[in-house]
Write a protein that holds these residues in place. Structure first.
Motif, mmCIF file in Angstrom:
data_model
loop_
_atom_site.group_PDB
_atom_site.id
_atom_site.type_symbol
_atom_site.label_atom_id
_atom_site.label_comp_id
_atom_site.label_asym_id
_atom_site.label_seq_id
_atom_site.Cartn_x
_atom_site.Cartn_y
_atom_site.Cartn_z
ATOM 1 N N GLU A 140 0.576 -1.075 0.233
ATOM 2 C CA GLU A 140 -0.208 0.332 -0.042
ATOM 3 C C GLU A 140 0.581 1.218 -0.136
ATOM 4 O OE1 GLU A 140 -3.872 -2.288 2.722
ATOM 5 O OE2 GLU A 140 -2.611 -0.267 3.500
ATOM 6 N N PRO A 141 0.710 1.981 -0.671
ATOM 7 C CA PRO A 141 1.601 3.603 -0.757
ATOM 8 C C PRO A 141 0.925 4.348 0.185
ATOM 9 C CG PRO A 141 -0.479 4.153 -1.904
ATOM 10 C CD PRO A 141 -0.732 2.490 -1.301
ATOM 11 N N ALA A 142 0.786 3.636 1.444
ATOM 12 C CA ALA A 142 0.833 4.360 2.871
ATOM 13 C C ALA A 142 2.025 4.321 3.328
ATOM 14 C CB ALA A 142 -0.094 4.368 3.400
ATOM 15 N N THR A 143 2.336 2.934 3.168
ATOM 16 C CA THR A 143 3.683 1.966 4.200
ATOM 17 C C THR A 143 4.597 1.464 3.026
ATOM 18 O OG1 THR A 143 2.237 0.265 3.982
ATOM 19 C CG2 THR A 143 2.543 1.189 6.038
ATOM 20 N N GLY A 144 4.658 2.338 1.630
ATOM 21 C CA GLY A 144 5.319 1.538 0.800
ATOM 22 C C GLY A 144 6.778 0.410 0.808
ATOM 23 N N GLY A 145 7.780 -0.262 0.849
ATOM 24 C CA GLY A 145 8.338 -1.156 0.575
ATOM 25 C C GLY A 145 7.834 -1.954 2.085
ATOM 26 N N HIS A 146 6.936 -1.705 2.963
ATOM 27 C CA HIS A 146 6.461 -2.279 4.430
ATOM 28 C C HIS A 146 5.369 -2.417 4.115
ATOM 29 C CE1 HIS A 146 9.153 1.322 6.653
ATOM 30 N NE2 HIS A 146 10.407 0.502 5.626
ATOM 31 N N PHE A 147 5.244 -3.537 2.899
ATOM 32 C CA PHE A 147 4.363 -4.093 2.480
ATOM 33 C C PHE A 147 3.373 -5.002 3.729
ATOM 34 C CE2 PHE A 147 7.297 -7.206 1.258
ATOM 35 C CZ PHE A 147 6.968 -8.819 1.640
ATOM 36 N N TRP A 148 4.171 -5.385 4.417
ATOM 37 C CA TRP A 148 3.875 -6.679 5.446
ATOM 38 C C TRP A 148 2.693 -5.124 6.577
ATOM 39 C CZ3 TRP A 148 8.622 -5.473 4.482
ATOM 40 C CH2 TRP A 148 9.044 -4.631 5.900
ATOM 41 N N ASN A 149 2.947 -3.803 6.542
ATOM 42 C CA ASN A 149 2.426 -3.469 7.294
ATOM 43 C C ASN A 149 1.216 -2.720 7.061
ATOM 44 O OD1 ASN A 149 3.688 -3.758 10.254
ATOM 45 N ND2 ASN A 149 5.519 -1.637 8.947
ATOM 46 N N LEU A 150 -0.126 -3.005 7.002
ATOM 47 C CA LEU A 150 -1.173 -2.713 5.956
ATOM 48 C C LEU A 150 -2.883 -1.531 6.940
ATOM 49 C CD1 LEU A 150 -2.182 -5.689 4.093
ATOM 50 C CD2 LEU A 150 -0.599 -4.174 3.601
ATOM 51 N N VAL A 151 -2.821 -0.239 6.334
ATOM 52 C CA VAL A 151 -3.639 0.411 6.959
ATOM 53 C C VAL A 151 -5.100 -0.043 6.744
ATOM 54 C CG1 VAL A 151 -2.185 2.979 7.086
ATOM 55 C CG2 VAL A 151 -3.019 2.076 4.954
ATOM 56 N N SER A 152 -5.318 -0.671 5.656
ATOM 57 C CA SER A 152 -6.647 -0.963 5.048
ATOM 58 C C SER A 152 -7.204 -1.369 6.110
ATOM 59 C CB SER A 152 -6.755 -1.087 3.236
ATOM 60 O OG SER A 152 -6.481 -2.763 3.240
ATOM 61 N N SER A 153 -8.714 -1.855 5.362
ATOM 62 C CA SER A 153 -9.475 -2.783 6.652
ATOM 63 C C SER A 153 -10.990 -3.273 5.847
ATOM 64 C CB SER A 153 -10.002 -2.086 7.683
ATOM 65 O OG SER A 153 -10.894 -1.161 7.663
ATOM 66 N N ALA A 154 -11.073 -4.128 5.997
ATOM 67 C CA ALA A 154 -12.667 -5.155 5.527
ATOM 68 C C ALA A 154 -14.033 -5.586 6.412
ATOM 69 C CB ALA A 154 -12.451 -5.967 5.131
ATOM 70 N N PRO A 155 -14.369 -4.534 7.171
ATOM 71 C CA PRO A 155 -15.565 -4.729 7.967
ATOM 72 C C PRO A 155 -15.864 -5.921 7.475
ATOM 73 C CG PRO A 155 -15.451 -2.358 7.672
ATOM 74 C CD PRO A 155 -14.270 -3.179 6.754
ATOM 75 N N ARG A 156 -16.793 -6.377 8.297
ATOM 76 C CA ARG A 156 -17.916 -7.734 7.909
ATOM 77 C C ARG A 156 -18.937 -6.670 7.725
ATOM 78 N NH1 ARG A 156 -19.476 -12.529 8.124
ATOM 79 N NH2 ARG A 156 -18.080 -13.775 9.111
ATOM 80 N N TYR A 157 -19.714 -6.682 6.205
ATOM 81 C CA TYR A 157 -21.181 -6.135 5.713
ATOM 82 C C TYR A 157 -22.091 -6.952 5.480
ATOM 83 C CZ TYR A 157 -22.919 -2.396 3.150
ATOM 84 O OH TYR A 157 -23.939 -1.241 1.616
ATOM 85 N N GLY A 158 -22.878 -7.678 6.130
ATOM 86 C CA GLY A 158 -23.982 -8.022 5.206
ATOM 87 C C GLY A 158 -23.528 -9.580 4.947
ATOM 88 N N ASN A 159 -23.415 -10.153 4.225
ATOM 89 C CA ASN A 159 -22.811 -11.822 4.697
ATOM 90 C C ASN A 159 -22.187 -11.703 3.611
ATOM 91 O OD1 ASN A 159 -22.946 -14.395 4.643
ATOM 92 N ND2 ASN A 159 -24.079 -14.471 2.305
ATOM 93 N N GLY A 160 -20.956 -10.763 4.092
ATOM 94 C CA GLY A 160 -19.829 -11.450 3.722
ATOM 95 C C GLY A 160 -19.063 -9.328 4.194
ATOM 96 N N TYR A 161 -17.748 -9.266 3.270
ATOM 97 C CA TYR A 161 -16.803 -7.634 3.927
ATOM 98 C C TYR A 161 -17.026 -6.754 3.186
ATOM 99 C CZ TYR A 161 -15.449 -11.767 6.208
ATOM 100 O OH TYR A 161 -15.511 -13.216 6.990
ATOM 101 N N LEU A 162 -16.938 -5.433 3.673
ATOM 102 C CA LEU A 162 -16.670 -4.213 2.724
ATOM 103 C C LEU A 162 -15.684 -3.788 3.016
ATOM 104 C CD1 LEU A 162 -19.065 -2.442 1.326
ATOM 105 C CD2 LEU A 162 -18.773 -0.997 3.145
ATOM 106 N N LEU A 163 -14.351 -3.963 1.528
ATOM 107 C CA LEU A 163 -13.130 -3.636 1.624
ATOM 108 C C LEU A 163 -13.228 -2.332 0.627
ATOM 109 C CD1 LEU A 163 -10.205 -4.300 1.292
ATOM 110 C CD2 LEU A 163 -10.664 -5.552 -0.785
ATOM 111 N N ASN A 164 -12.000 -1.472 1.455
ATOM 112 C CA ASN A 164 -11.459 -0.446 1.222
ATOM 113 C C ASN A 164 -10.633 0.129 1.289
ATOM 114 O OD1 ASN A 164 -13.646 1.906 0.334
ATOM 115 N ND2 ASN A 164 -14.451 1.104 2.114
ATOM 116 N N ALA A 165 -9.377 -0.181 -0.109
ATOM 117 C CA ALA A 165 -8.090 -0.627 0.350
ATOM 118 C C ALA A 165 -7.635 0.590 -1.178
ATOM 119 C CB ALA A 165 -7.558 -2.189 0.094
#
Length: 405
Positions: A140-165
């Motif tokens: 992710e651009p927010a953490t650059g080469g530290h690809f293991w550190n993510l700021v995005s999330s996907a909480p539950r939404y109905g019968n699935g998840y709402l992804l914003n990344a």
């Protein structure tokens, strides 16, 4: 004695076992045949016009290389990490963009196979065998080469998840048939909140952006945006959190091994092109080819020794990974040698492509094979984990302090 024997007398032949592990010679020959007949033909056009090498990837799948690490009962080749390394190095001698797309595809397929459900495997693997392409959307651009550190999330939404990344440098962005997206599950009860979501290309809310770079211009490694993307629960790959295990034991081993093999192949391809050009170029004033000069031969020798040192590391690490898998051990046991391998291979390809360019003289500086190898190979040291990060981890390990903080 025939003329042929006289000509060949005294010519040293490089042992085949030195360039390829025993038992994989036929696989290597198949890869080189495909490289010469398909990959090389499309490489220049892919590079100069930033065209995704779909035809090359399709040909690789049709040749049986779409699922090289999967078991035979799933349609794979089951040739392990060693076979994967041999293929990646061989392919890269002809087209680095195709090879990088294939390496990332192989990693995505193996993540699906390792962490996914039987339903997900049955749904997607048949398409992979026919030429469908998988991708990994991790950094992710927010953490650059530290690809293991993510700021995005996907909480539950109905019968699935709402992804914003927002994702950066997604190989095959907009071109893959499906992606495994790494994000956080904010409600996870686990300390590690990472989770994997399977998102098919064309899903509403998924946008990809153009990729224009110095090298690897055909691999479409542009940014992607996942905005309010609904992902049904059946597309959760693994668990709601705890997926860093697969980063350490699937993604990293395949990515570090495969990209290292790619840089070794790029270096060998550049040197081969330089040797061919130097043999053919004859100076009219001296009557000698470029290879007739001792200084040139010494540069060729130094470059080949560097390549072979990295290739031997590659095969040894691949063998260790295969042994870990066979003995039921975690592949993360091999992370340290993988760090060394990636760092050495990425440094080496910069050195060797520069030597190949110097040997080629002004001809090498013109747009063409050697110049392309130099641009492609320069990406290796920048790819996360960057060589600087890896050297820090190696150094911390050597002084026996925790490598990851």
């Amino acid at each position: 004695m025939s003329n042929q024997l006289v000509v060949d007398e005294g010519i040293m032949k490089i042992p085949s076992w030195w360039t390829c592990p025993d038992g994989f010679q036929e696989l290597k020959e198949q890869a080189h045949e495909l490289g010469k007949s398909v990959l090389l033909a499309g490489s220049s056009n892919s590079d100069q016009n930033s065209i995704y090498p779909r035809e090359s990837l399709k040909a690789m799948a049709e040749a049986g290389f779409g699922a090289v690490t999967l078991p035979i009962e799933y349609g794979g080749l089951e040739r392990g990490f060693k076979g994967f390394a041999v293929l990646a190095e061989s392919f890269a001698q002809y087209c680095a963009s195709s090879t990088m797309c294939w390496v990332m595809h192989t990693a995505a397929v193996h993540v699906l196979f390792s962490a996914g459900s039987e339903e997900q495997k049955n749904r997607l693997v048949p398409g992979v065998l026919r030429g469908d392409v998988g991708g990994l959307a991790f950094s992710e651009p927010a953490t650059g080469g530290h690809f293991w550190n993510l700021v995005s999330s996907a909480p539950r939404y109905g019968n699935g998840y709402l992804l914003n990344a927002d994702k950066s440098f997604v190989t095959s962005a907009g071109e893959a048939d499906w992606y495994i997206v790494c994000t956080n599950y904010p409600e996870s009860t686990k300390e590690d909140k990472l989770m994997f979501l399977l998102v098919e290309n064309g899903t509403e809310g998924v946008t990809h952006y153009p990729f224009s770079a110095m090298g690897l211009r055909g691999n479409s490694s542009g940014p992607m945006k996942f905005e309010n993307v609904f992902v049904p629960s059946e597309n959760l790959v693994g668990d709601e959190g705890g997926m860093n295990y697969y980063n350490d034991n699937v993604v990293d081993p395949l990515f570090l091994l495969g990209t290292s093999a790619c840089w070794i192949g790029v270096a060998q391809g550049a040197l081969n092109a330089a040797i061919d050009g130097a043999k053919k170029k004859v100076h009219a004033d001296t009557g000698s080819s470029v290879t007739g000069y001792q200084v040139i031969r010494h540069e060729l020798a130094k470059a080949q020794i560097s390549i072979d040192s990295a290739r031997n590391m590659l095969i040894r690490v691949a063998e260790a990974l295969d042994n870990c898998k066979a003995n039921g051990k975690d592949l993360s046991d091999c992370l340290y040698p993988l760090w060394e391998l990636k760092t050495h291979s990425a440094d080496m390809v910069i050195q060797v492509t520069n030597q190949a360019l110097q040997v080629s003289g002004g001809r090498g500086y013109l747009t063409g094979q050697v110049e392309k190898y130099l641009r492609d190979g320069r990406a290796g040291a920048l790819m996360g984990p960057t060589n600087e990060i890896l050297r820090e981890w190696i150094g911390r390990t050597l002084i026996e302090v925790p490598w990851f903080e």
